[in-house]
Structure formats: structure tokens, C-alpha cells
Design a protein around this motif. Structure first.
Motif, PDB file in Angstrom:
ATOM      1  N   TYR A 143     -31.150 -49.793 -51.393  1.00 11.71           N
ATOM      2  CA  TYR A 143     -32.509 -49.994 -50.884  1.00 11.71           C
ATOM      3  C   TYR A 143     -33.087 -48.679 -50.377  1.00 11.71           C
ATOM      4  O   TYR A 143     -32.479 -47.994 -49.541  1.00 11.71           O
ATOM      5  N   GLY A 144     -34.273 -48.333 -50.867  1.00 12.32           N
ATOM      6  CA  GLY A 144     -34.889 -47.060 -50.512  1.00 12.32           C
ATOM      7  C   GLY A 144     -35.986 -47.217 -49.482  1.00 12.32           C
ATOM      8  O   GLY A 144     -36.203 -48.289 -48.911  1.00 12.32           O
ATOM      9  N   LEU A 145     -36.697 -46.139 -49.275  1.00 17.66           N
ATOM     10  CA  LEU A 145     -37.773 -46.124 -48.288  1.00 17.66           C
ATOM     11  C   LEU A 145     -39.119 -45.933 -48.995  1.00 17.66           C
ATOM     12  O   LEU A 145     -39.785 -46.894 -49.337  1.00 17.66           O
ATOM     13  N   HIS A 146     -39.496 -44.683 -49.272  1.00 20.45           N
ATOM     14  CA  HIS A 146     -40.837 -44.453 -49.801  1.00 20.45           C
ATOM     15  C   HIS A 146     -40.809 -43.575 -51.045  1.00 20.45           C
ATOM     16  O   HIS A 146     -39.789 -42.962 -51.371  1.00 20.45           O
ATOM     17  N   GLY A 147     -41.950 -43.504 -51.687  1.00 24.53           N
ATOM     18  CA  GLY A 147     -42.100 -42.660 -52.856  1.00 24.53           C
ATOM     19  C   GLY A 147     -43.551 -42.529 -53.239  1.00 24.53           C
ATOM     20  O   GLY A 147     -44.452 -42.967 -52.512  1.00 24.53           O
ATOM     21  N   SER A 148     -43.798 -41.924 -54.398  1.00 21.60           N
ATOM     22  CA  SER A 148     -45.175 -41.680 -54.822  1.00 21.60           C
ATOM     23  C   SER A 148     -45.216 -41.515 -56.334  1.00 21.60           C
ATOM     24  O   SER A 148     -44.175 -41.312 -56.989  1.00 21.60           O
ATOM     25  N   PHE A 149     -46.412 -41.590 -56.864  1.00 18.69           N
ATOM     26  CA  PHE A 149     -46.625 -41.455 -58.306  1.00 18.69           C
ATOM     27  C   PHE A 149     -47.518 -40.256 -58.566  1.00 18.69           C
ATOM     28  O   PHE A 149     -48.475 -40.013 -57.842  1.00 18.69           O
ATOM     29  N   THR A 150     -47.195 -39.501 -59.614  1.00 23.29           N
ATOM     30  CA  THR A 150     -48.062 -38.441 -60.089  1.00 23.29           C
ATOM     31  C   THR A 150     -48.341 -38.666 -61.565  1.00 23.29           C
ATOM     32  O   THR A 150     -47.462 -39.153 -62.299  1.00 23.29           O
ATOM     33  N   SER A 151     -49.532 -38.347 -61.990  1.00 21.73           N
ATOM     34  CA  SER A 151     -49.902 -38.545 -63.397  1.00 21.73           C
ATOM     35  C   SER A 151     -49.225 -37.531 -64.320  1.00 21.73           C
ATOM     36  O   SER A 151     -49.307 -37.659 -65.537  1.00 21.73           O
ATOM     37  N   GLN A 152     -48.532 -36.540 -63.753  1.00 21.08           N
ATOM     38  CA  GLN A 152     -47.777 -35.592 -64.570  1.00 21.08           C
ATOM     39  C   GLN A 152     -46.435 -36.210 -64.953  1.00 21.08           C
ATOM     40  O   GLN A 152     -45.720 -36.752 -64.101  1.00 21.08           O
ATOM     41  N   CYS A 153     -46.107 -36.127 -66.222  1.00 20.09           N
ATOM     42  CA  CYS A 153     -44.847 -36.676 -66.720  1.00 20.09           C
ATOM     43  C   CYS A 153     -43.800 -35.571 -66.735  1.00 20.09           C
ATOM     44  O   CYS A 153     -43.904 -34.619 -67.524  1.00 20.09           O
ATOM     45  N   PHE A 154     -42.790 -35.690 -65.869  1.00 19.53           N
ATOM     46  CA  PHE A 154     -41.740 -34.691 -65.760  1.00 19.53           C
ATOM     47  C   PHE A 154     -40.487 -35.181 -66.469  1.00 19.53           C
ATOM     48  O   PHE A 154     -39.831 -36.132 -66.007  1.00 19.53           O
ATOM     49  N   LEU A 155     -40.162 -34.562 -67.582  1.00 21.77           N
ATOM     50  CA  LEU A 155     -38.949 -34.872 -68.318  1.00 21.77           C
ATOM     51  C   LEU A 155     -38.010 -33.675 -68.261  1.00 21.77           C
ATOM     52  O   LEU A 155     -38.456 -32.548 -68.080  1.00 21.77           O
ATOM     53  N   GLY A 190     -38.334 -53.433 -53.301  1.00 21.62           N
ATOM     54  CA  GLY A 190     -38.607 -52.260 -52.480  1.00 21.62           C
ATOM     55  C   GLY A 190     -40.099 -52.067 -52.303  1.00 21.62           C
ATOM     56  O   GLY A 190     -40.911 -52.958 -52.592  1.00 21.62           O
ATOM     57  N   GLU A 191     -40.468 -50.905 -51.841  1.00 21.20           N
ATOM     58  CA  GLU A 191     -41.878 -50.578 -51.615  1.00 21.20           C
ATOM     59  C   GLU A 191     -42.648 -50.654 -52.936  1.00 21.20           C
ATOM     60  O   GLU A 191     -42.240 -50.067 -53.937  1.00 21.20           O
ATOM     61  N   PRO A 192     -43.778 -51.372 -52.978  1.00 20.26           N
ATOM     62  CA  PRO A 192     -44.610 -51.339 -54.174  1.00 20.26           C
ATOM     63  C   PRO A 192     -45.470 -50.076 -54.195  1.00 20.26           C
ATOM     64  O   PRO A 192     -45.836 -49.538 -53.157  1.00 20.26           O
ATOM     65  N   VAL A 193     -45.762 -49.600 -55.397  1.00 16.40           N
ATOM     66  CA  VAL A 193     -46.665 -48.461 -55.571  1.00 16.40           C
ATOM     67  C   VAL A 193     -47.771 -48.887 -56.525  1.00 16.40           C
ATOM     68  O   VAL A 193     -47.487 -49.398 -57.621  1.00 16.40           O
ATOM     69  N   PHE A 194     -49.025 -48.708 -56.113  1.00 16.31           N
ATOM     70  CA  PHE A 194     -50.153 -49.030 -56.988  1.00 16.31           C
ATOM     71  C   PHE A 194     -50.483 -47.808 -57.845  1.00 16.31           C
ATOM     72  O   PHE A 194     -50.677 -46.709 -57.323  1.00 16.31           O
ATOM     73  N   ILE A 195     -50.553 -48.021 -59.161  1.00 14.51           N
ATOM     74  CA  ILE A 195     -50.869 -46.950 -60.102  1.00 14.51           C
ATOM     75  C   ILE A 195     -52.148 -47.346 -60.840  1.00 14.51           C
ATOM     76  O   ILE A 195     -52.143 -48.313 -61.607  1.00 14.51           O
ATOM     77  N   ARG A 244     -47.508 -63.773 -43.194  1.00 10.04           N
ATOM     78  CA  ARG A 244     -46.222 -63.681 -43.887  1.00 10.04           C
ATOM     79  C   ARG A 244     -45.515 -62.378 -43.514  1.00 10.04           C
ATOM     80  O   ARG A 244     -46.141 -61.340 -43.365  1.00 10.04           O
ATOM     81  N   CYS A 245     -44.217 -62.426 -43.349  1.00 11.45           N
ATOM     82  CA  CYS A 245     -43.417 -61.231 -43.082  1.00 11.45           C
ATOM     83  C   CYS A 245     -43.627 -60.219 -44.208  1.00 11.45           C
ATOM     84  O   CYS A 245     -43.413 -60.530 -45.385  1.00 11.45           O
ATOM     85  N   CYS A 246     -44.054 -59.015 -43.871  1.00 15.02           N
ATOM     86  CA  CYS A 246     -44.406 -58.038 -44.903  1.00 15.02           C
ATOM     87  C   CYS A 246     -44.195 -56.618 -44.385  1.00 15.02           C
ATOM     88  O   CYS A 246     -44.066 -56.381 -43.188  1.00 15.02           O
ATOM     89  N   GLU A 247     -44.183 -55.678 -45.321  1.00 14.42           N
ATOM     90  CA  GLU A 247     -44.031 -54.252 -44.998  1.00 14.42           C
ATOM     91  C   GLU A 247     -44.455 -53.417 -46.203  1.00 14.42           C
ATOM     92  O   GLU A 247     -44.826 -53.944 -47.237  1.00 14.42           O
ATOM     93  N   PHE A 248     -44.392 -52.098 -46.049  1.00 12.43           N
ATOM     94  CA  PHE A 248     -44.623 -51.123 -47.118  1.00 12.43           C
ATOM     95  C   PHE A 248     -45.955 -51.351 -47.846  1.00 12.43           C
ATOM     96  O   PHE A 248     -45.995 -51.584 -49.053  1.00 12.43           O
ATOM     97  N   PRO A 249     -47.077 -51.258 -47.142  1.00 15.36           N
ATOM     98  CA  PRO A 249     -48.376 -51.503 -47.781  1.00 15.36           C
ATOM     99  C   PRO A 249     -48.793 -50.368 -48.713  1.00 15.36           C
ATOM    100  O   PRO A 249     -48.469 -49.204 -48.496  1.00 15.36           O
ATOM    101  N   THR A 250     -49.539 -50.730 -49.770  1.00 18.65           N
ATOM    102  CA  THR A 250     -50.096 -49.748 -50.693  1.00 18.65           C
ATOM    103  C   THR A 250     -51.446 -50.242 -51.184  1.00 18.65           C
ATOM    104  O   THR A 250     -51.710 -51.445 -51.189  1.00 18.65           O
ATOM    105  N   ARG A 251     -52.303 -49.310 -51.591  1.00 24.65           N
ATOM    106  CA  ARG A 251     -53.629 -49.649 -52.077  1.00 24.65           C
ATOM    107  C   ARG A 251     -54.042 -48.603 -53.107  1.00 24.65           C
ATOM    108  O   ARG A 251     -53.323 -47.638 -53.366  1.00 24.65           O
ATOM    109  N   HIS A 252     -55.204 -48.789 -53.725  1.00 28.28           N
ATOM    110  CA  HIS A 252     -55.701 -47.812 -54.694  1.00 28.28           C
ATOM    111  C   HIS A 252     -55.834 -46.464 -53.993  1.00 28.28           C
ATOM    112  O   HIS A 252     -56.445 -46.361 -52.924  1.00 28.28           O
ATOM    113  N   PRO A 253     -55.274 -45.381 -54.565  1.00 26.34           N
ATOM    114  CA  PRO A 253     -55.322 -44.082 -53.872  1.00 26.34           C
ATOM    115  C   PRO A 253     -56.730 -43.563 -53.625  1.00 26.34           C
ATOM    116  O   PRO A 253     -56.938 -42.797 -52.683  1.00 26.34           O
TER     117      PRO A 253
END
Length: 498
Positions: free
Chosen positions: A485-497, A426-431, A368-377
Motif C-alpha cells: 500500500y502506497g501513499l501519493h503520486g502524480s501523472f505527467t503527460s510525458q511518457c518515460f520509457l 490506493g489513491e486515485p489520480v484523475f487524468i 462515507r469513510c474516505c481519503e486521498f482526494p483528487t480532482r481535475h488539475p
């Protein structure tokens, strides 16, 4: 496979998408926002705590002058902060020097790598080789800094609470005299040297021969290892993969003719041509010691992104999204008029590299046509089971990304959630949930993605249960606007408000 009503509805259409709907996801976003998200379907998991950062091109014109290609556009960083079952959104443009100059001038003043030219024809562009740092490809929080990344220059440091631009950052002198720092760093969760996490990244200095510089930074952002390796020929390398002992690069078979670029006739990317009669060169660089790089040939293909890699006896296994070719970038082309049916799809391939015999072979994992892979960090550089990718709705052919697919690389099972016909993902992110791997559940967590909803001209933050995509979103957070439409990103467990 269980399907949702939306998916059943999409199956009755000749196509799962309307190109005019898809095009609207590329409309510029001029405003910057800061608000608590109050339109929510479902329930945000109360255990989901932290900040999802996203980056991508969002200002697709300069005072009405269109940018030729979205990859030439300055970055807009968005942050979705999750806490106590609530979510806060904010976004800010990265105030790069190029962004400030063009906003002040009210016109395009820099050439873009992917086709944007200054007004005035070739005479205005000839021999202008200045690079505009657009900081638009990725964003990571590491060493106490939030960094907006673009692979051809230094990162920009941002305030993680407000997203305000602080400064251009050479990482404490690490990037001098060469300023490049790839937009695709990997986090080794437990380096074999001392068991602590490391940020592993690289820089490319192309030419008749290409220099690859490897960087490794500790949790404080300090340089702990670096090496340089020369490889023959021009290298167009966007991403790489890591294992506990190696960095792996796929040197795509392309040719670069700089003359039209120097003379102002074409952009740099328009001077790159895919060479299907040549081999892909796999460059394997040891992470420790003073060993030289191994170079191993593989059949031609083009790779933007790698999913993961791991070591297996005397071999390396690398999973990548591979294309049969690289479509050329044309000066007179309009990216909004993309004919997906004429393009080769990206597909998931597994390459097995025998380091003793210096041979490589590959096999198809997902057609299947696919892109932007992610897995458990925690599985980065390690044998793993589950992979999540943005994908086309249809199982064959090419198309815009409208679905998230879960691939079980052990059992070959699949799960899919589709946003068709009006949604574009967009790109999926696994958390992961806290302690999820300690309990033996590699897929215990959430997959979060941004979805452009063409029926409302807005974007949604969609949260999926990573164990069961088929059940659909457990929460859909409606933003007050769209995000291009974006490109990439990331998750951090720190909550920035703010």
C-alpha cells in the motif's frame, strides 16, 4: 446506483473485507522490476499517453527486523508508462543515505518518526535525534526533474526513465539552510501574476512557535517567490490548500511532549496527543505582497489532506478530509492488527472562511469513510464540481479503502466503484483527456488507481472512466507481483520509457 456483480456479492457479507486479506498488502516487496504489462482485461484508451508515478513504503523490514510503522519505511517509486494502448511497469527503491546504511549494516540503525526504534532499548536510542530521510510520501515531475518527497527533508532526484537515484537535491540552494520541503505541493495551473503554472509548496519548522515557509517555483524549477510566517504553538501540518491569492493551513490541535523522545522511550509521533478541547487554527497566508497571516479558529478536528480550495467574494472555501480525532501511536501496537470499528472515519467536510469577520464554519459533504482526494488539475484553486476519493465499501463506519467514489459537490450525486471483497484501493489520480476543459467537460478523463488483489496476491492498475464509475473498469492491468500500500503520486503527460 448501478452496482457490479462484485459489489452485489460483497453486500451479502457481514463485512466487505477480511483483515487477513488486507494485512497481506503490507508484505514487503524486495524485488525491482522492469517489464511491459501483458496481462490486461479490457482496453487501455489509446489517448492515454504519459507516466503515472507512485511512491510509498514497501520494505517493511530490514534483514528480517520489522519496521514498527509503515510511515517509517523508505520509499519505493513505481512508474506506469502509457503509450499507444500499451503500458510499461518499473519500480526502484530510493537509494537514500539511510537505506544504504541499513542495507549495508543488515539491521535498523535509525530511529523512525512513527515508532521504529534501534535495537538495544532506550539506552541505544536516547538523545539520538538523527533524521533518516525516507523519501517515501510523494513523487512529482517538475522543472525537468523527478523528485521523491518526504516532508521533513530535501527531495531525492531520480532519473525519470530508469528511476535510479541521482542525488539529494536542495533545488539549486533554495532549501538552504532549512532542508524541509513538504510532500504535498500544489500546481497552480495559471498564476494570476503571469498566467503560467507554478509549483506552490511549504516547509514547517516546529517548536514552541512554528515557522511556515512558502515556496513558489516556475516551470523551470526556479524560485520566484518565498515568504516566512511564524505561528504560535507546535504545528503538525501535513498538507495545505491554495487559491489564486492565498495559502491555507489547518493547524491541528495537538500537544507535543518531547521528553520521552529525547530519553529514547518513545518515537516523536508517539509523543503527540490530540487535544479535543482546543480549537483548530486556520492560518491564511497571502501569496503575494508582504501581508501578515490571518488566524481563524474552528471546532476541533484533524486534517491530513485537503481536496481543493477557492475564493468566493470575501470568503475562502476549503474542502478537506477531516477526522474527529487523531488516534495516538502506541509503542506496543501492531498496525497490522488495526480494528477499523474502533477508529473514527475520515469524512469530507467543507469549511467556509470569512476573511472580513475572521470566522469559519463547516458542513459535511460526504459521510462515507474516505481519503486521498483528487480532482481535475485545471480546477486546483478554482470553483469545481467533481471530486474523486478512495473510500470504504460500506456507507457508514470505518474500514479499509476498497472503493473509488465520485462526489458531485454541486448536485450532491454520487457514483461508486467497489473492489470488495478481495480488492483494496490506493489513491486515485484523475487524468484528463487533452482539451477536456476547453470543451466544458470537467469529468472527461480517467481515474487510475492501484488495487491490491488479495485473491491473487498481486496488484492491478485499474483504469476507470471518470464520467461513469458505475460501469466498472475499462481496463485492468495485472502486475506480476504486489505493490505494498502506497501513499501519493502524480501523472505527467510525458511518457518515460527505459
Amino acid at each position: 446506483m448501478a452496482v457490479s456483480p462484485t459489489l452485489n456479492q460483497a453486500m451479502s457479507c457481514d463485512l466487505s473485507y477480511c483483515r487477513e486479506d488486507w494485512q497481506r498488502g503490507y508484505n514487503s516487496l524486495y524485488e525491482e522490476f522492469d517489464y511491459w504489462i501483458d496481462q490486461i482485461e479490457g482496453i487501455i484508451p489509446p489517448e492515454l499517453e504519459g507516466t503515472l508515478f507512485r511512491n510509498g513504503p514497501s520494505l517493511l523490514d530490514v534483514k528480517g527486523q520489522p519496521i514498527h510503522h509503515p510511515v517509517d519505511v523508505v520509499g519505493l517509486v513505481s512508474a506506469i508508462a502509457f503509450t499507444d494502448g500499451k503500458a510499461h511497469f518499473r519500480n526502484r527503491y530510493v537509494r537514500t543515505a539511510g537505506y544504504e546504511a541499513e542495507q549495508q549494516a543488515g539491521k535498523i540503525v535509525y530511529r523512525g518518526v512513527f515508532g521504529t526504534q534501534k535495537p538495544g532499548g532506550w539506552l541505544a536510542n536516547a538523545f539520538d535525534l538523527r533524521i533518516k530521510n525516507i523519501a517515501n510520501t510523494n513523487v512529482i515531475y517538475w522543472g525537468g526533474k523527478l523528485l521523491a518527497l518526504w516532508e521533513a527533508a530535501e527531495p531525492y532526484q531520480l532519473d525519470p526513465h530508469t528511476l535510479e537515484t541521482i542525488r539529494l537535491d536542495d533545488l539549486g540552494g533554495i532549501l538552504q539552510p532549512s532542508p524541509a520541503f513538504s510532500a504535498h505541493p500544489w500546481v497552480d495551473p495559471a498564476c494570476v501574476v503571469d498566467g503560467s503554472p507554478r509549483l506552490v509548496n511549504f516547509a514547517i519548522k516546529p517548536g514552541l512557535s512554528t515557522t511556515i515557509t512558502r515556496y513558489e517555483l516556475d516551470e523551470a524549477g526556479k524560485l520566484v517567490d518565498r515568504s516566512c510566517h511564524d505561528v504560535p504553538g507546535f504545528a503538525f501540518i501535513h498538507d495545505f490548500a491554495i487559491t489564486p491569492h492565498y495559502c491555507v493551513f489547518f493547524q491541528n490541535p495537538v500537544r507535543f511532549n518531547p521528553l520521552p523522545y529525547l530519553l529514547g522511550w518513545r518515537s516523536a509521533a508517539e509523543c503527540i496527543q490530540f487535544q479535543p478541547d482546543q480549537k483548530t487554527r486556520i492560518v491564511v497566508i497571502p501569496r503575494f505582497g508582504k501581508g501578515s497571516a490571518q488566524m481563524i479558529e474552528l471546532q476541533a478536528g484533524f486534517v491530513f489532506h485537503h481536496a481543493n480550495a477557492f475564493e468566493q467574494s470575501d470568503s475562502l472555501v476549503v474542502d478537506s478530509v477531516c477526522y474527529a480525532d487523531l488516534p495516538s501511536v502506541q509503542p506496543d501496537a501492531d498496525f497490522r492488527q488495526t480494528d477499523f470499528s474502533q477508529l473514527a472515519p475520515g469524512q469530507l467536510w467543507r469549511t467556509e472562511i470569512n476573511l472580513k469577520t475572521e470566522t469559519a464554519q463547516r458542513r459535511l459533504l460526504e459521510a462515507r469513510c474516505c481519503e486521498f482526494p483528487t480532482r481535475h488539475p485545471a480546477r486546483v484553486g478554482q470553483p469545481y464540481r467533481y471530486l474523486y476519493l478512495a473510500a470504504a465499501h460500506a456507507p457508514t463506519g470505518n474500514g479499509p479503502h476498497q472503493a473509488i467514489i465520485k462526489v458531485d459537490v454541486e448536485s450532491n450525486d454520487r457514483q461508486i466503484w467497489s473492489a470488495a471483497t478481495k480488492g483494496y484501493v490506493g489513491e486515485p489520480v484523475f487524468i484528463p483527456r487533452q482539451q477536456s476543459l476547453l470543451e466544458g467537460a470537467e469529468d472527461d478523463g480517467w481515474v487510475v488507481t492501484l488495487v491490491f488483489d488479495a485473491s491473487h496476491d498481486r496488484s492491478d492498475v485499474v483504469i476507470l472512466d471518470a464520467r461513469n464509475l458505475n460501469q466498472g473498469p475499462i481496463a485492468r492491468l495485472h502486475l506480476k507481483h504486489h505493490i505494498p500500500y502506497g501513499l501519493h503520486g502524480s501523472f505527467t503527460s510525458q511518457c518515460f520509457l527505459p
